[in-house]
Write an enzyme that holds these catalytic residues in place. Structure first.
Site, PDB file in Angstrom:
ATOM      1  N   CYS A 420       0.809  -1.211   0.000  1.00  0.00           N
ATOM      2  CA  CYS A 420       0.000   0.000   0.000  1.00  0.00           C
ATOM      3  C   CYS A 420       0.853   1.277   0.000  1.00  0.00           C
ATOM      4  CB  CYS A 420      -0.966   0.004   1.161  1.00  0.00           C
ATOM      5  SG  CYS A 420      -0.166  -0.117   2.745  1.00  0.00           S
ATOM      6  N   HIS A 464      -2.127   0.744   7.010  1.00  0.00           N
ATOM      7  CA  HIS A 464      -2.445   1.044   5.622  1.00  0.00           C
ATOM      8  C   HIS A 464      -1.954   2.463   5.314  1.00  0.00           C
ATOM      9  CE1 HIS A 464      -4.403   0.335   1.864  1.00  0.00           C
ATOM     10  NE2 HIS A 464      -5.317   1.291   2.000  1.00  0.00           N
ATOM     11  N   ASP A 480      -8.021   5.895  -2.473  1.00  0.00           N
ATOM     12  CA  ASP A 480      -7.169   4.774  -2.032  1.00  0.00           C
ATOM     13  C   ASP A 480      -6.640   4.056  -3.253  1.00  0.00           C
ATOM     14  OD1 ASP A 480      -5.879   2.706  -0.913  1.00  0.00           O
ATOM     15  OD2 ASP A 480      -7.462   2.212   0.537  1.00  0.00           O
TER      16      ASP A 480
END
Lengths: 663, 305
Positions: A420, A464, A480
């Site tokens: 991520c 994250h 995202d």
């Protein structure tokens, strides 16, 4: 003087001879207590000390088994000196917690070998109790507390066995258990009412400031994927209402604005007691229980609403605690997921969110220029970037290859494999290169609902990173980029998003369902323990006391309450004991009264002594009372063992015992 | 008034057996409690005289059997002998058909012969050639045995020792009694002149009275606690049997009756306990007989309920 000394010597010798042989059962209790006490210490003591302690225990056990005497005092003295020297060499000094505990553990082992008299047993048990207390310096979890409780029980049993060497083992344990059960109400009352000390009770500086896993103020490629192997709990949340869907659960941590080509850094943001954004729209109430991480930020669900406590809001919508979180904290928080934030962002902030270091990632710069060419708005650029990335064939993996100087270029165009932080970093750089203000937000995403207690558990592996883009008229909008490559990461969690064959954290593996289930149950239990026992801090105590009608700081009333609360159960115990005695019949009590009266002359009745023998013994010891006592004996014997009971004769007997006066 | 009989019995007996009041009481208690008596002592301390005294004073018929290593069961029980006149076998009762049987030096006989007597003691009847023959009532066996470490003895097996209610030791007389014994007339001739104090009917009456004596619940509790203590003691190989418990209670009742009480005291149980337990208990490990000190410790380890 000399007489006193002689007497003392005599008693010492007597007590020494009485307890010289440590009884086998008593010794077993004592060894058990010592072993259970030392076991948790073994995990943090230096191995040689744990080993030496175990050897000392085994030695004592062997001596006990063969019924042999304690080793020579000289040998023990030498051993003690050697152990002390060893501790000194290991720690460099004797001060502080660790060398202190190490020394005590060794002394307990040596003390067990030295036991010659009854008082040595008592000293060893007390030492055990102290070491049990010291366990909590290191660990305050539920299993350790249960272990310490068992160890205390064995210690008590050793003391009971000493008082009653002929009793059966089960009886010893039963008496010890009863003693402990009687102590329980007092423990609870003192726990609830005794003034709490602020901060972790055992939080000595070394513990609270030690490094912990978790997020930090900076992010570089690999920093979050390192966290993904840790099943450690970051925080828990319990929701008042429905738990929001997984893709809604973005827990905001540090916001990273400054980029130096490789690392993302947080910028100091302004703080205030109220939010910088208009907290409106749908509201979600929840309780956050955050594990200690040594930093100030709380992990609040986007976007935090106003709070009552002394929490601070920052310009980039984080929630901060007044001090670094060095022990587990609990906060009642709210979130407004639909709030529009950052509409009136300052020029300086927006400028900072566009800044890129010169001379890095030329290919990305070129891509950005292509995307921005001919775009009418930032939104259009965003759309183009999103669709480009979606089709770029990027792979989500826990084990991305190492990246060189132009990390974003290499990720986007060469390796195309990343976690991520790669996605968030690349996307943010791309947006900035295209002139759109953007920044990286780190935190946690998702979390797992424990079906046992319905709480949400968020672990380090849920860490994250995502992006926020500022669009005129819409403020900061969350994007995202990980979702573009691996939507299942957001929808189903980490385990579902990873390609098959990739190493998963042990507890996430599907074939260990039962293990996960066990773990969930266990975590629910330890959460209860944390909330109810360890989380009982001064604040919650004040809350409870005020609910009991006690103003904070009213020391006198608190003292009175404490006295009353401990006095009442104590009185109850005494009454209960008295009732038990009273439940015996009046004849027994009259007979007991005679023995009590005569005990003043050392003529108490032996438990096995019958009425005839006893009164005969008294009669020959006190001839003045011979006739009266013999008559009492005959009366009692015929009332107790005779075929007829007779209340008049019972009254007469009581009177006879009552009027009996020692000459 | 049963107690009156007992007092006269005791008084008469103590004129014959000098200085052994306690042992005489135990012997009478055993007789009254329907038990059999084992006397263990060195020869010559008056074991046989005691048996004669008991039989003579209660008007019971006595048979003495001297046990030797070649004694056969038939020598005790009797045998069937062919009768030429009638052409059939006829049973000739042995010496066991008596109200008081004195089995002298029982541990000199072989186990087979010992067990013949001991079976008769338990069943109070004997079986020969398929016919049962009732033994007379009352039936009281007094066995004497030499200390087992003497040469030429067969120790009685535990199961058979259990059939004796009490075991007593006479011991040497104290100096005063011994002087009187030496100066006075031969005991046997004194005894032969003595007329019975009571008859068998009165003895049976005494036995019934003892059986009917009141025992409080607490005392039963106490006896149980005592039995349980013998069963849980680490020093002992095994505890007392339920039969021993029944015997202990019966003996304590008889003792209370002799003492003139209408109820049993823990002291009665404590007095009788060593005599009931000594020949039944063995130490764990080397199977030695239990020493008196251990029995005293057992009593002191059990609190009165």
């Amino acid at each position: 003087m000399i007489g006193g000394w002689l007497k003392q010597r005599a008693t010492r010798r007597r007590s020494a001879s009485a307890g010289s042989a440590l009884g086998r059962r008593q010794g077993a209790w004592l060894l058990g207590a010592a072993a259970l006490t030392m076991a948790p210490h073994a995990s943090w003591l230096p191995p040689w000390i744990s080993g030496l302690c175990a050897a000392l225990l085994a030695w004592r056990g062997l001596l006990l088994w063969h019924g042999r005497q304690a080793p020579s005092p000289w040998l023990l003295l030498a051993l003690t000196a050697a152990a002390a020297a060893g501790v000194r060499a290991e720690f460099g000094h004797f001060f502080g917690k660790d060398p202190g505990v190490a020394l005590l553990a060794l002394l307990l082992g040596l003390k067990l070998l030295e036991i010659r008299a009854a008082r040595d047993v008592r000293a060893a048990v007390m030492l055990c109790f102290f070491l049990q207390l010291a366990i909590f310096f290191e660990d305050q979890s539920f299993p350790v507390a249960a272990l310490a409780l068992c160890a205390s029980l064995l210690g008590l049993a050793a003391l009971v066995a000493q008082a009653d060497p002929n009793g059966r083992s089960g009886e010893h344990l039963r008496v010890a258990g009863t003693l402990m059960a009687q102590g329980l109400p007092f423990m609870l009352i003192l726990f609830v009412l005794f003034p709490r000390i602020d901060g972790p009770l055992w939080g000595l500086p070394a513990d609270a400031f030690s490094a912990r896993t978790g997020l930090s103020e900076s992010m570089s490629p690999g920093s979050i994927s390192a966290l993904s192997q840790s099943g450690e709990i970051a925080f828990r949340a319990s929701f008042a209402g429905e738990i929001p869907a997984r893709r809604q659960r973005y827990w905001r941590g540090p916001v990273l604005t400054r980029f130096d080509g490789r690392n993302w850094q947080a910028e100091p943001a302004q703080e205030a007691a109220v939010p910088f954004h208009a907290a409106d729209g749908k509201r979600i109430d929840y309780t956050l229980t955050l594990e200690a991480h040594g930093k100030r930020w709380l992990l609040a669900l986007d976007f935090p609403g106003a709070t009552g406590a002394a929490l601070r809001h920052t310009g980039d919508f984080q929630l901060l605690a007044p001090r670094p979180v060095r022990s587990r904290v609990r906060h009642e928080l709210s979130a407004h997921p639909e709030a529009v934030v950052g509409l009136a962002e300052t020029a300086a902030t927006l400028a900072a969110a566009r800044r890129l270091p010169a001379g890095f990632n030329p290919r990305t710069q070129a891509l950005a220029a292509r995307l921005a060419a001919g775009a009418e708005s930032h939104e259009q650029i965003l759309q183009r970037a999103v669709s480009h990335l979606r089709n770029a064939g990027l792979l989500y993996t826990l084990r991305p290859p190492l990246l060189g100087r132009d990390s974003v270029d290499e990720f986007l165009f060469d390796s195309r494999r990343g976690f991520c932080e790669h996605f968030a970093s690349a996307f943010t750089v791309l947006m900035r290169a295209a002139g759109v203000p953007a920044r990286v937000v780190t935190g946690y995403q998702g979390g797992e609902i424990n079906p046992v207690d319905g709480n949400l558990v968020v672990r380090q592996l849920d860490a994250h990173a995502w992006s926020e883009v500022w669009l005129g008229g819409r403020g900061w909008v969350r994007v995202d980029p990980t979702y573009l490559a691996a939507p299942r990461r957001i929808d189903d969690g980490l385990a579902a998003a990873l390609p098959a064959g990739e190493a998963l954290p042990f507890t996430l593996r599907a074939q260990h369902d039962w293990l996960r289930n066990m773990r969930l149950r266990w975590e629910a239990l330890s959460n209860t323990w944390n909330q109810r026992v360890l989380g009982y801090n001064p604040e919650r105590q004040r809350e409870l006391l005020s609910r009991l009608g006690l103003a904070p700081g009213d020391a006198w009333r608190l003292a009175g309450m404490l006295a009353a609360a401990t006095g009442v159960p104590f009185l109850c115990l005494i009454l209960w004991a008295g009732r038990r005695r009273r439940r015996s019949d009046p004849l027994d009590r009259a007979w007991q009264a005679l023995s009590t009266k005569l005990a003043a002359r050392g003529l108490a009745r032996q438990p096995w002594e019958g009425p005839h023998d006893y009164t005969q013994r008294v009669a020959s010891a006190i001839p003045e009372l011979a006739a009266a006592v013999r008559a009492i004996g005959v009366d009692y014997a015929s009332l107790r063992y005779g075929p007829h009971s007779d209340s008049a004769r019972l009254a007469a007997l009581r009177k006879k015992i009552d009027v009996l006066r020692l000459p | 008034m049963p107690n009156f009989h007992v007092e006269r019995l005791l008084e008469a007996a103590s004129q014959i057996i000098l200085g052994k009041g306690h042992e005489l009481r135990l012997a009478f208690a055993c007789l009254i409690a329907h038990g059999h008596l084992l006397i263990e002592d060195v020869p010559g301390v008056g074991k046989t005289t005691l048996a004669h005294t008991l039989a003579q004073l209660t008007g019971l018929q006595l048979q003495r059997i001297q046990f030797t290593s070649d004694l056969l069961p038939a020598d005790i029980l009797g045998a069937s002998i062919f009768d030429r006149d009638t052409g059939t076998f006829r049973f000739h009762p042995g010496p066991v058909f008596a109200q008081v049987v004195l089995a002298d030096e029982i541990n000199r006989a072989t186990p087979k012969t010992q067990s013949a007597l001991l079976e008769a003691m338990e069943e109070r009847q004997i079986t020969a050639d398929g016919h049962s023959f009732e033994l007379p009532e009352p039936f009281f066996v007094i066995a004497t045995q030499n200390p087992t470490h003497q040469i030429g003895t067969f120790a009685l097996p535990e199961s058979q020792l259990d059939r004796f209610l009490l075991r007593i030791r006479l011991g040497y007389p104290d100096p005063m009694a011994e002087r009187a014994l030496l100066m006075g007339e031969d005991r046997r001739s004194v005894l032969e002149r003595r007329t019975p104090v009571i008859g068998p009917a009165e003895l049976v009456e005494l036995q019934r009275a003892a059986q009917a004596l009141h025992v409080a619940d607490r005392l039963i509790d106490y006896v149980q606690a005592l039995l349980s203590a013998t069963r849980h003691d680490a020093e002992l190989a095994a505890g007392l049997s339920p039969r021993a418990g029944l015997g202990l209670l019966a003996a304590a009742r008889a003792w209370a009756l002799i003492d003139g009480r209408d109820h049993v005291l823990p002291e009665d149980v404590q007095t009788l306990f060593p005599h009931v337990a000594a020949h039944r208990l063995h130490l764990a490990g080397d199977a030695r007989p239990v020493p008196a000190a251990t029995l005293a410790r057992l009593i002191q380890s059990v609190a009165l309920p």
